[in-house]
Design an enzyme around this catalytic site. Structure first.
Site, short mmCIF file in Angstrom:
data_model
loop_
_atom_site.label_atom_id
_atom_site.label_comp_id
_atom_site.label_asym_id
_atom_site.label_seq_id
_atom_site.Cartn_x
_atom_site.Cartn_y
_atom_site.Cartn_z
N HIS A 173 15.71 -13.74 21.53
CA HIS A 173 15.81 -14.39 22.83
C HIS A 173 17.22 -14.27 23.41
O HIS A 173 17.38 -14.10 24.62
CB HIS A 173 15.43 -15.86 22.68
CG HIS A 173 15.44 -16.64 23.96
ND1 HIS A 173 14.64 -16.33 25.04
CD2 HIS A 173 16.18 -17.72 24.34
CE1 HIS A 173 14.86 -17.19 26.02
NE2 HIS A 173 15.78 -18.04 25.62
N ASP A 189 16.56 -17.04 30.82
CA ASP A 189 15.88 -18.28 30.47
C ASP A 189 15.93 -19.26 31.66
O ASP A 189 15.43 -18.96 32.73
CB ASP A 189 16.52 -18.85 29.20
CG ASP A 189 15.80 -20.03 28.62
OD1 ASP A 189 14.76 -19.83 27.99
OD2 ASP A 189 16.30 -21.17 28.78
#
Length: 293
Positions: free
Chosen positions: A273, A108
């Site tokens: 995620h 990320d």
């Protein structure tokens, strides 16, 4: 993990690029690899992966500036939280451990720092691993229509200084917890204690987290556009692993990454995620495979 440290790792506060002190954990022996976390987390997201990698590698895991137990300087200019500045932090810390060349794996936000480090310091970065993100330029280009609502927080934190910070502070617990919950399809990736830790650490870093995201809608985007236009590319082996966002948002990830990295692999997996914590064995294998290229 003990008291929100990675068990068996040595901790220190190390000065980064411009006097900012970062919280850094280190363990293991062998070729060096730096692990960079994402939002809304800290270096603790690498706990299980780091424990395995330290068997064969020197592992350095740190809290990015503005996050966790690292310093949170006021954003006096866009450069304060640019990915260029964060990449300079990483390179300076690695050199203080005695490493002029090292690999980076980022998730990320940390993956964006890894990409910038690879572009700015090609002589220092041996390999780059990317978890569940696109380069800044491409992120903004693929977001369109109703499907882009998945990235609503990017637009909120891109707004001028003041209102986003006030809005987030008003509901900080709910704001940060919403990402931990919505992006965890199993609902069991985090212990209640770790989930609360991530929320608590993020609540104490609202201005710097917003500044990090604001930079990605301004100075980071400008840098990416300039590099892409000039033909600047990632010269080292790159591996990308992500959810299948392309089918939802209508982009081709292999085309996107191929435009940045001549030597890359891409894999879409069935995971949330927070894949380094949801499936650490998979991500450890991903890292080992990259580092043998």
């Amino acid at each position: 993990m003990t008291d929100f440290n990675i068990e068996g790792f040595t901790y220190d506060r190390i000065v980064g690029a411009d006097g900012v002190k970062l919280n850094v954990a280190q363990a293991g022996e062998g070729p060096p690899i730096v692990l960079l976390h994402g939002f809304p987390q800290t270096h603790l997201m690498w706990n299980a992966v780091a424990q395995e990698l330290k068997r064969n590698y020197t592992v350095i895991a740190l809290d990015l500036r503005g996050y966790g137990d690292s310093d949170k300087p006021e954003a006096v200019s866009p450069q304060t939280y640019s990915k260029r500045t964060m990449a300079a932090d990483v390179v300076k810390i690695a050199t203080q451990f005695g490493y002029d060349r090292f690999a980076i794996i980022g998730h990320d936000r940390g993956a964006l720092v890894a990409v910038r480090a690879g572009l700015d310091y090609p002589e220092a970065i041996t390999h780059i691993g990317i978890l569940d993100v696109l380069p800044t330029k491409d992120t903004w280009e693929v977001l369109h229509g109703v499907e882009a609502k998945v990235a609503w927080h990017l637009y909120l934190m891109a707004q001028p200084k003041g209102l986003p910070e006030k809005m987030i502070n008003a509901v900080a617990d709910e704001f940060f917890a919403s990402f931990l919950d919505a992006w965890d399809p199993t609902g069991a990736t985090f212990s209640p204690e770790l989930r609360d830790h991530y929320v608590r650490m993020s609540k104490g870093a609202v201005p710097s987290i917003v500044a990090d995201y604001r930079a990605s809608a301004s100075i980071d985007l400008d840098m990416d556009r300039e590099d892409h236009a000039s033909g600047r590319r990632l010269a080292m082996p790159v591996a990308v692993i992500s959810q299948d966002w392309g089918s939802q948002l209508g982009f081709n990830p292999t085309e996107i990454w191929g435009a940045w990295a001549p030597d890359f692999t891409y894999e879409a997996i069935n995971a949330g995620h927070f894949m380094a914590e949801e499936d650490p064995a998979r991500i450890t294998g991903f890292a080992r495979q990259l580092l043998t290229r």
